[in-house]
Scaffold this motif. Structure first.
Motif, PDB file in Angstrom:
ATOM      1  N   LYS A  83       1.129  -1.336   0.041  1.00 21.35           N
ATOM      2  CA  LYS A  83      -0.014   0.069   0.096  1.00 21.35           C
ATOM      3  C   LYS A  83       0.872   1.268  -0.094  1.00 21.35           C
ATOM      4  CE  LYS A  83      -3.714  -2.419   1.665  1.00 21.35           C
ATOM      5  NZ  LYS A  83      -3.377  -3.564   1.299  1.00 21.35           N
ATOM      6  N   ILE A  84       0.557   2.341  -0.644  1.00 21.49           N
ATOM      7  CA  ILE A  84       1.196   3.742  -0.488  1.00 21.49           C
ATOM      8  C   ILE A  84       0.517   4.408   0.474  1.00 21.49           C
ATOM      9  CG2 ILE A  84       1.583   5.594  -2.063  1.00 21.49           C
ATOM     10  CD1 ILE A  84       3.478   3.605  -3.125  1.00 21.49           C
ATOM     11  N   ARG A  85       1.325   4.890   1.132  1.00 27.10           N
ATOM     12  CA  ARG A  85       0.760   6.088   2.139  1.00 27.10           C
ATOM     13  C   ARG A  85       1.468   7.331   1.979  1.00 27.10           C
ATOM     14  NH1 ARG A  85      -1.527   3.977   6.952  1.00 27.10           N
ATOM     15  NH2 ARG A  85      -1.137   6.124   7.783  1.00 27.10           N
ATOM     16  N   THR A  86       0.765   8.368   1.497  1.00 28.06           N
ATOM     17  CA  THR A  86       1.410   9.653   1.224  1.00 28.06           C
ATOM     18  C   THR A  86       1.792  10.287   2.078  1.00 28.06           C
ATOM     19  OG1 THR A  86      -1.053  10.220   0.988  1.00 28.06           O
ATOM     20  CG2 THR A  86       0.284   9.643  -1.108  1.00 28.06           C
ATOM     21  N   CYS A  87       1.382   9.963   3.781  1.00 31.47           N
ATOM     22  CA  CYS A  87       1.852  10.848   4.800  1.00 31.47           C
ATOM     23  C   CYS A  87       1.902   9.597   5.962  1.00 31.47           C
ATOM     24  CB  CYS A  87       0.847  11.720   5.158  1.00 31.47           C
ATOM     25  SG  CYS A  87       1.307  12.663   6.776  1.00 31.47           S
ATOM     26  N   LEU A  88       2.983   9.821   6.836  1.00 28.49           N
ATOM     27  CA  LEU A  88       2.931   9.039   8.189  1.00 28.49           C
ATOM     28  C   LEU A  88       1.468   8.832   8.688  1.00 28.49           C
ATOM     29  CD1 LEU A  88       6.099   9.547  10.187  1.00 28.49           C
ATOM     30  CD2 LEU A  88       5.046   7.212   9.484  1.00 28.49           C
ATOM     31  N   PHE A  89       0.774   9.868   8.726  1.00 28.13           N
ATOM     32  CA  PHE A  89      -0.342  10.122   9.595  1.00 28.13           C
ATOM     33  C   PHE A  89      -1.635  10.172   8.418  1.00 28.13           C
ATOM     34  CE2 PHE A  89       2.703  12.113  11.740  1.00 28.13           C
ATOM     35  CZ  PHE A  89       2.714  11.384  13.138  1.00 28.13           C
ATOM     36  N   SER A  90      -1.380   9.524   7.351  1.00 29.77           N
ATOM     37  CA  SER A  90      -2.658   9.276   6.345  1.00 29.77           C
ATOM     38  C   SER A  90      -3.678   8.482   6.999  1.00 29.77           C
ATOM     39  CB  SER A  90      -2.133   8.392   4.952  1.00 29.77           C
ATOM     40  OG  SER A  90      -1.269   9.415   4.167  1.00 29.77           O
ATOM     41  N   VAL A  91      -4.971   8.870   6.785  1.00 29.30           N
ATOM     42  CA  VAL A  91      -6.016   7.811   7.296  1.00 29.30           C
ATOM     43  C   VAL A  91      -6.329   7.068   6.247  1.00 29.30           C
ATOM     44  CG1 VAL A  91      -6.726   9.129   9.287  1.00 29.30           C
ATOM     45  CG2 VAL A  91      -7.403   9.617   7.121  1.00 29.30           C
ATOM     46  N   SER A  92      -5.976   7.032   4.921  1.00 33.15           N
ATOM     47  CA  SER A  92      -6.334   6.095   3.948  1.00 33.15           C
ATOM     48  C   SER A  92      -4.997   5.731   3.309  1.00 33.15           C
ATOM     49  CB  SER A  92      -7.414   6.533   3.024  1.00 33.15           C
ATOM     50  OG  SER A  92      -6.852   7.835   2.363  1.00 33.15           O
ATOM     51  N   GLU A  93      -4.818   4.450   2.729  1.00 30.44           N
ATOM     52  CA  GLU A  93      -3.850   4.036   1.907  1.00 30.44           C
ATOM     53  C   GLU A  93      -4.276   3.488   0.527  1.00 30.44           C
ATOM     54  OE1 GLU A  93      -2.870   0.563   4.558  1.00 30.44           O
ATOM     55  OE2 GLU A  93      -1.813   1.802   5.845  1.00 30.44           O
ATOM     56  N   HIS A  94      -3.314   3.626  -0.262  1.00 27.14           N
ATOM     57  CA  HIS A  94      -3.713   3.016  -1.724  1.00 27.14           C
ATOM     58  C   HIS A  94      -3.053   1.665  -2.059  1.00 27.14           C
ATOM     59  CE1 HIS A  94      -4.954   7.394  -1.987  1.00 27.14           C
ATOM     60  NE2 HIS A  94      -3.894   7.656  -1.191  1.00 27.14           N
ATOM     61  N   ASP A  95      -3.832   0.892  -2.428  1.00 27.19           N
ATOM     62  CA  ASP A  95      -3.352  -0.506  -2.747  1.00 27.19           C
ATOM     63  C   ASP A  95      -2.789  -0.549  -4.204  1.00 27.19           C
ATOM     64  OD1 ASP A  95      -2.986  -3.325  -2.257  1.00 27.19           O
ATOM     65  OD2 ASP A  95      -4.581  -3.582  -3.763  1.00 27.19           O
ATOM     66  N   LEU A  96      -1.506  -1.166  -4.097  1.00 25.48           N
ATOM     67  CA  LEU A  96      -0.952  -1.111  -5.323  1.00 25.48           C
ATOM     68  C   LEU A  96      -0.653  -2.798  -5.670  1.00 25.48           C
ATOM     69  CD1 LEU A  96       1.998   1.334  -5.960  1.00 25.48           C
ATOM     70  CD2 LEU A  96      -0.072   1.268  -7.063  1.00 25.48           C
TER      71      LEU A  96
END
Ligand code: SAM
Ligand code: SF4
Length: 355
Positions: free
Chosen positions: A295-308
């Motif tokens: 999963k890509i996280r665009t911030c340490l504190f992201s509340v959502s992730e993007h599955d690759l």
């Protein structure tokens, strides 16, 4: 002007740094990351709020991800190659504990061959480093950061849940002997736990000619025990160090540097302070993270992730993956909200995200 081939977000920040977590597993149980026992998980609360809010007796370690969920080395290599084509230059391998991933040296070898990757670093707790050091160096690892929060064996054990200080110290010396310079050492500073060691840790950096980083405690522990009272603000750390050492500020080598740095007279060793809580550096953030399960996280504190991983395993072409990466990065958050009413603790802890 932003070149179309670079990974840019909607605020104009260009991504140059990809942190790759190789596993969520760890052989340590740091209080501020993955506390093992009820007592460890409750340490902070019982200290600051003795009666009001102890954690319920249901504290559990997160379950490890099944191995089939972890990206393979081939999958990681493919994503790094695509990211490098979009301007990513720096890769940091992390975890969990990256040295628990079998055959890590073969991944390092693959990554160093990718055109564009000019900096390949790793963050480790150091416990297994001495066993693997030569293989890592000959595979092409450029740099290494150790985590070491205390020089006192009893306090080290209290903070990490393991009696491993000697192994970590031996690892640091060996890394220097092998020329993995500059060797960095990180300490998370927690009030009432290791803040009395700040000066000793800085003295250790000076004596051993190390780049030592003091990090403010962030709300990313699996027990969700973080309290602002436990954060030792960067200004306080600096004031204490300045009263003992004649420090000279070192100019930042680039605006995305997370640490503010100071050198000691005589030029041996350096200290840096990373202050994400009291002096956030989000405006210059050039980082994204790839979790061990893709999963890509665009911030340490992201509340959502993007599955690759789904796309990788579902037959996506390189150009599909590049399009996905671009659109994910475009959505990077402007900043974190620690300390604000709307702050939401991320669903995964630091050991699962990859620090
Ligand atoms: N296991 C390796 C290690 O400890 O170096 C790599 C992973 S660890 C999650 C990466 C870094 O995150 C370490 O330097 C650790 O001290 C830091 N870290 C973990 N939890 C943290 C927290 N709650 N606040 C600030 N830093 C934290
Ligand atoms: Fe493990 Fe690193 Fe987290 Fe400590 S900080 S528990 S060593 S992942």
């Amino acid at each position: 002007m932003i070149l179309p081939s670079l990974l840019s977000d909607s605020y104009g920040r260009i991504i140059r740094d990809l942190r790759v977590s190789l596993t969520d597993r760890c052989n340590f149980r740091c209080l501020y990351c993955l506390p093992e026992t009820e007592e460890a998980a409750n340490f902070y609360r019982s200290r600051f709020h003795p009666v009001r809010n102890p954690l319920p007796a249901t504290h559990k370690l997160p379950e490890w991800m099944p191995r089939s969920e972890l990206l393979t080395f081939e999958e990681i290599e493919r994503l790094v190659r695509l990211a490098a084509g979009l301007g990513v230059r720096k890769i940091r391998l992390t975890g969990g504990e990256p040295l628990l991933r079998q055959g890590i040296e073969s991944l390092i070898e693959k990554l160093t061959r990718i055109p564009g990757i000019s900096d390949l670093a790793m963050t480790t707790n150091g416990f297994l480093f001495a066993q693997k050091a030569r293989a890592l160096k000959s595979a092409g690892l450029h740099r290494i950061s150790f985590s070491m929060d205390s020089l006192d064996p009893a306090n080290f054990k209290k903070m990490t849940g393991r009696a491993g200080l000697d192994e970590v110290l031996a690892g640091i010396s060996l890394a220097q002997e092998l020329g993995l310079n500059p060797v960095k050492v990180n300490a998370v500073v927690i009030r009432g736990l290791n803040d009395h060691e700040i000066e000793d840790l800085a003295e250790f950096a000076r004596e051993r000619n190390l780049s030592f980083r003091f990090i403010e405690f962030m709300p990313l522990d699996s027990s969700r025990s973080w309290l602002k009272e436990m954060v030792v603000p960067s200004a306080e750390i600096l004031m204490r160090l300045r009263s003992k050492f004649d420090l000279r500020q070192v100019a930042a080598s680039n605006p995305s540097e997370t640490a503010r740095r100071w050198s000691f007279p005589g030029g041996r060793g350096e200290i840096g302070i990373i202050a994400p809580v009291t002096e956030p550096f989000c405006g210059h953030c050039n980082r994204i993270r790839l979790t061990a399960d893709g999963k890509i996280r665009t911030c340490l504190f992201s509340v959502s992730e993007h599955d690759l991983k789904g796309a990788l395993r579902g037959g996506a072409s390189d150009s599909d993956l590049v399009d996905q990466l671009r659109s994910i990065v475009w959505q990077k958050e402007d900043r974190h909200h620690i300390g604000e009413a709307e702050f939401k603790t991320p669903s995964r802890s630091m050991s699962c995200i990859g620090g």
